[in-house]
Design a protein around this motif. Structure first.
Motif, mmCIF file in Angstrom:
data_model
loop_
_atom_site.group_PDB
_atom_site.id
_atom_site.type_symbol
_atom_site.label_atom_id
_atom_site.label_comp_id
_atom_site.label_asym_id
_atom_site.label_seq_id
_atom_site.Cartn_x
_atom_site.Cartn_y
_atom_site.Cartn_z
ATOM 1 N N MET A 274 0.847 -1.207 0.000
ATOM 2 C CA MET A 274 0.000 0.000 0.000
ATOM 3 C C MET A 274 0.876 1.249 0.000
ATOM 4 S SD MET A 274 -2.801 1.893 0.594
ATOM 5 C CE MET A 274 -2.715 3.654 0.893
ATOM 6 N N LYS A 275 0.663 2.085 -0.998
ATOM 7 C CA LYS A 275 1.416 3.341 -1.073
ATOM 8 C C LYS A 275 0.435 4.491 -1.013
ATOM 9 C CE LYS A 275 5.288 4.643 -3.234
ATOM 10 N NZ LYS A 275 5.955 5.124 -4.423
ATOM 11 N N PHE A 276 0.756 5.501 -0.237
ATOM 12 C CA PHE A 276 -0.105 6.671 -0.175
ATOM 13 C C PHE A 276 -0.023 7.466 -1.475
ATOM 14 C CE2 PHE A 276 0.440 6.402 4.573
ATOM 15 C CZ PHE A 276 -0.903 6.137 4.819
ATOM 16 N N LYS A 277 -1.143 8.041 -1.840
ATOM 17 C CA LYS A 277 -1.135 9.004 -2.938
ATOM 18 C C LYS A 277 -0.471 10.275 -2.440
ATOM 19 C CE LYS A 277 -5.044 7.384 -5.547
ATOM 20 N NZ LYS A 277 -6.447 7.604 -5.905
ATOM 21 N N ASN A 278 0.398 10.776 -3.266
ATOM 22 C CA ASN A 278 1.202 11.920 -2.900
ATOM 23 C C ASN A 278 1.005 12.988 -3.957
ATOM 24 O OD1 ASN A 278 3.081 13.225 -1.329
ATOM 25 N ND2 ASN A 278 4.423 11.432 -1.220
ATOM 26 N N ASP A 279 0.181 13.970 -3.659
ATOM 27 C CA ASP A 279 -0.143 14.954 -4.693
ATOM 28 C C ASP A 279 -0.388 16.318 -4.052
ATOM 29 O OD1 ASP A 279 -2.592 14.639 -3.486
ATOM 30 O OD2 ASP A 279 -3.440 13.410 -5.086
ATOM 31 N N LYS A 280 -0.893 17.236 -4.859
ATOM 32 C CA LYS A 280 -1.085 18.613 -4.352
ATOM 33 C C LYS A 280 -2.105 18.657 -3.221
ATOM 34 C CE LYS A 280 -4.513 19.556 -7.929
ATOM 35 N NZ LYS A 280 -5.014 20.427 -8.978
ATOM 36 N N TYR A 281 -3.071 17.745 -3.239
ATOM 37 C CA TYR A 281 -4.081 17.746 -2.183
ATOM 38 C C TYR A 281 -3.452 17.357 -0.851
ATOM 39 C CZ TYR A 281 -7.114 17.566 -6.273
ATOM 40 O OH TYR A 281 -7.722 17.807 -7.463
ATOM 41 N N LYS A 282 -2.613 16.358 -0.914
ATOM 42 C CA LYS A 282 -1.901 15.933 0.296
ATOM 43 C C LYS A 282 -0.960 17.039 0.781
ATOM 44 C CE LYS A 282 1.282 12.461 2.029
ATOM 45 N NZ LYS A 282 1.687 11.067 1.985
#
Ligand SMILES: [Zn+2]
Length: 97
Positions: free
Chosen positions: A1-9
């Motif tokens: 499981m990998k976290f989504k890492n984006d502008k929202y985060k």
């Protein structure tokens, strides 16, 4: 499981945790959820819902037994699809790795 890492985060401090979401009414599993940032769970963004047990394509989010969990909204600030979660409709548990 990998976290989504984006502008929202990033906008929420770059910190995430994984939650197990269950229906408070009947205890059935609803989904897993990547919660970005601190604070309470008021919305569940569609792009953060993992392995939903029931459809997330409808305008209501319900558990497998039909209990109402939330309603679909667009979070205007980010133009992002989400469910607004009703107070006390779910139980959240941190999933530890
Ligand atoms: Zn339920």
């Amino acid at each position: 499981m990998k976290f989504k890492n984006d502008k929202y985060k990033k906008a929420r401090g770059g910190y995430s945790r994984l939650l197990n979401i269950t229906c408070r009414e009947c205890g059935s599993s609803v989904c897993e959820y990547q919660k970005d940032g601190s604070g309470s769970l008021k919305r569940m963004y569609l792009d953060r819902i993992i392995e939903p047990k029931s459809s997330i394509r409808r305008k209501d989010l319900r558990c497998l037994n039909g209990h109402l969990i939330g309603v679909r909204i667009i979070y205007k600030k980010e133009n992002r699809q989400a469910f607004r979660i009703f107070v006390d409709s779910v139980i959240k548990k941190n999933i530890k790795f």
